[in-house]
Design an enzyme around this catalytic site. Sequence first.
Site, PDB file in Angstrom:
ATOM      1  N   LYS A 152       0.852  -1.191   0.000  1.00 10.85           N
ATOM      2  CA  LYS A 152       0.000   0.000   0.000  1.00 10.85           C
ATOM      3  C   LYS A 152       0.887   1.239   0.000  1.00 10.85           C
ATOM      4  O   LYS A 152       1.904   1.283   0.710  1.00 10.85           O
ATOM      5  CB  LYS A 152      -0.900  -0.027   1.239  1.00 10.85           C
TER       6      LYS A 152
ATOM      7  N   SER B 265      -9.859   1.517   2.606  1.00 13.94           N
ATOM      8  CA  SER B 265      -8.983   2.312   1.787  1.00 13.94           C
ATOM      9  C   SER B 265      -7.940   1.501   1.012  1.00 13.94           C
ATOM     10  O   SER B 265      -7.450   1.961  -0.017  1.00 13.94           O
ATOM     11  CB  SER B 265      -8.263   3.354   2.634  1.00 13.94           C
TER      12      SER B 265
ATOM     13  N   SER C  36     -10.037  -0.817   6.893  1.00 11.63           N
ATOM     14  CA  SER C  36      -9.419  -0.599   5.579  1.00 11.63           C
ATOM     15  C   SER C  36      -8.679  -1.799   5.004  1.00 11.63           C
ATOM     16  O   SER C  36      -8.256  -1.757   3.846  1.00 11.63           O
ATOM     17  CB  SER C  36      -8.462   0.596   5.620  1.00 11.63           C
TER      18      SER C  36
END
Lengths: 103, 488
Positions: free
Chosen positions: B83, B158, B182
Site C-alpha cells: 500500500k 482504503s 481498511s
Amino acid sequence: MSEEERLITPDEVRHVARLARLALDEDEVGRYAQQLSALLENVDAIRRLDTADVPPTAHPFPVENVLRADFETPSLDRDPVLAQAPVAESNRFRVPRILGEAP
Amino acid sequence: MSASPAPEFGSLAEIAASVRTGATSARAILAQSLDRVRELEGDLHCFNEVTIEHAEADADAVDRMVRSGRDPGPLAGVPVALKDNLCTEGIPTTCSSKILAGWLPPYDATVVSRLREAGAVAVGKTNLDEFAMGSSTENSAFGPTKNPWDTGRVPGGSSGGSAAAVASGMVPLSFGSDTGGSIRQPAALCGIVGVKPTYGVVSRYGLIAFASSLDQIGPFTTTVADAALALEVIAGHDPMDSTSLDRPAPDMLSTLTDGVSGLRVGIVDDFLTDGSESSDAVVLAAAALALAGAKVDHVKIPDLLLGLPAYYLIAPAEASSNLSRYDGVRYGLRVDGPDTETMNSRTRGQGFGPEVKRRIMMGTYALSAGYYDAYYGQAQKARTLVIRAFDAAYKNFDVLLTPTTPTVAFPFGSKVDDPIEMYMCDLCSIPSSLAGHPAVSVPFALSSEGLPIGVQVLAPALGEAVMMRVAASLETAAAREARGPVTP
C-alpha cells in the site's frame, strides 16, 4: 441544545479552517457547513451518552514511556532529508517570513 | 460483466519452497506476476507505481543467495504489493495525495525491511483512498481502483489497490493498513482474506500515520494459511515503534488446522439484518462451525453500535493532529504565499482532497475549545464502553462472528457524495479497531449478483491463533467460487 444551535455556520467553518490551516474557497465553506452539521447530527448519540462513571480511553492498551538505553545511534543524514524539502538554503528549510509586520 | 477464475501462484509456502530448492527462480515467479500486471493494470489501476527495476534487482539477489547456498527466507521469491502509505526508501510514497507527490522517503518501513529479509520481492505501491480515508478508493487523487469481480464496482477501501492486486492474481500477497476496516472491508468486497492484527503486534514504523491509536498493518492473501504465514513474518517487537508490543510474534501456523471442536462461537445479532445476504452468510458460516464441533450461540452486544459514531470523532481528531505535518516546509508540495501561515494554508488547501479536508475539519472542530468535552471526550468514553462490552462477551465466547460489511461491492459514484452513507461501510469492522483487537475477513459466499461476501471473525487481544483457526475452518466450508483470484 436545540437542533438549530448545533448547526455549524459558515463563520464557524472559516474559524475551524483557520485553526487547521486550510485555505477554503467560498464553495467549500458552504459545503462543509452543511456536511459537518450532518455529520455532527449523526454522532449526536455520543454527545448525549450518560458517561458519568466512565473513564476515557485514549489508547487500546495501557502505555507507558518507552525508553531505550542511552547511547548514540546514527540518525538520518542531513543532505538526503533536505533534498526532499520544497526550498532549502544554507543547510536549513527556507520558509516565507513568519512575523506579519516589518521589524 | 462476470469474472472467471484466474491462474494461481500456489501457496506462499509452495512458492518459497520451490525458490529455496532452486526448482524455480524468484525471477521466473516475478515474471509471472509482472505479466499479469501488464495484462490487467490498464483495466484495474491497482498500482500508483510498479517498480520493475527494483523488483528485478531484488529477485536476482534472492536467486544469487540460493545459488550460493544461503537461505533467502520463508517468503523467498514471493511477489508482494505494498500500500502506498508504507515508506519505501528512494521509491515514491504518495498516500494517493497530491500533497506528497514526488516525495522519496529516506528510509524503509519496518514491515518493508522484514519482508525483504524474508526474501519477498516488492513489485510496486498500490492505490488507496487519500491518506487511507475512505471505503472505495474513489478518494485517491490518482483515480479509483476497479473491482476485478465487476469493474463497474468499487474494490472497497482504503486499501483497495492492494486487495484488487491479490484478487486479480497480479500478486499472491499484498499489505494494507486498517484503521477502521481498511483491510477487512476491501478483502470482503474482493473475495480474499484480510487480517487486522492486534494493535501493537505489527510495527507502525514507516506507516504514514492516519489515526495512531488505531492504525495497524496486515496482509491480503487468497487463503488463511498464506495470511498466517505472512503475518508471522512481519509481526514482532520493533524498538522503532514505542507502541509495538514487547513480545514474540503470534504463532498461528502450528495450530491452524486443529479445528474448532469445543470452541465457543458467538453470532453478534446487533449486526444482522433481515433479508441481507451478508447476514445470511454469517448464519451459514456459524452452522458450518457448529457442524465442525463448535458451540454456537447468538449474543446481543448493543454497545458495539457506539463504535461507528465514536470512531468518526476519534479518527478525525487524531488525523487532524497527524496531518498537521504537511505544511509545505519539509517535504512534498508547497504553494507559495507572502507569509508562512498563508503558505501553510494554501499548500494544505490545494494539496488535500475533499474527504481529507472534511476529516481534518471534523477533527479540528471536535478538539476545539468549547466542543472537546462534548465530542472528543465523550467519544473516548464511548470507546471504553465498546471495550467493556467486548470484555463481557469474551467471558462467554472464544470468538465472535459478524458480517465484514453490510453490503457487497457497490457501483462507482453511488456513495461518494454522501459521507454518512460511505461511513456505514465500516459499521461492523470499527468496534475491534477501537478495542485494539484482531479481526479477519474470510470470503464465504457469493451474492445473488455473483459478488463475494465476507464473514468476519473477531477475537480478543492477542487471540490471533484461535481466530485464524476458526477462519481456516470457515474456509473449508466456504463456497470455492467466492474466492479470488479472478479474471475481470
